[in-house]
Design a protein around this motif. Structure first.
Motif: not given
Length: 162
Positions: A133-142
């Motif tokens: 969940r952290f990685r999903e929110l903090f991934d600017p490529t998304q």
């Protein structure tokens, strides 16, 4: 025993839980003390009261971006808030996430647990060394990403501070 280098946390709470109202008339508010202690430990400067005011300033159903604050001195330390409000948001729900250097994880974890346990809305609490969940929110490529429910184009705003 070697300490792991980082710890990640994610939770869902009501926007109202991010602040407290110390005066009996409920007109003035300040950041929740446990949340503020986490932000200080992370070394990020976030105006929680401004986010609170922005959230309630106007009807925002179907709108809201993701804001991330990264420490300029310790890049592992991050606070993320997803301000998107879906159309059926009746509890002013926001998703928040954190990552911290392992050296401050005991302090951060203690305050986050106290913050979440006292929250009026508790929509999940997670902590791990690598949290999807952290990685999903903090991934600017998304980003920008389209919210299917409304077609809203959600943006990612990263601020380096501290």
């Amino acid at each position: 025993m070697k300490l792991l280098s980082a710890c990640e946390y994610a939770m869902g709470v009501s926007m109202g839980d991010l602040v407290v109202f110390p005066d009996p008339e409920g007109r003035n508010f300040i950041p929740n003390p446990d949340l503020q202690a986490v932000l200080v430990a992370l070394g990020v400067k976030v105006d929680i009261t401004a986010f609170y005011e922005q959230f309630f300033k106007e009807p925002r159903l179907g709108l809201g971006d993701v804001h991330a604050f990264q420490s300029s001195t310790t890049e592992l330390n991050v606070f993320v808030i997803d301000m998107y409000q879906d159309r059926v948001n009746q509890v002013d729900f926001v998703a928040i996430a954190f990552r911290c250097d392992g050296s401050i994880a005991p302090t951060v974890g203690k305050h986050l647990r106290a913050f979440f346990d006292a929250a009026s809305v508790q929509a999940g609490y997670e902590e791990a060394n690598c949290l999807p969940r952290f990685r999903e929110l903090f991934d600017p490529t998304q980003y920008p990403r389209v919210i299917l429910e409304t077609g809203y184009m959600q943006q990612f705003h990263l601020r380096r501070c501290g």
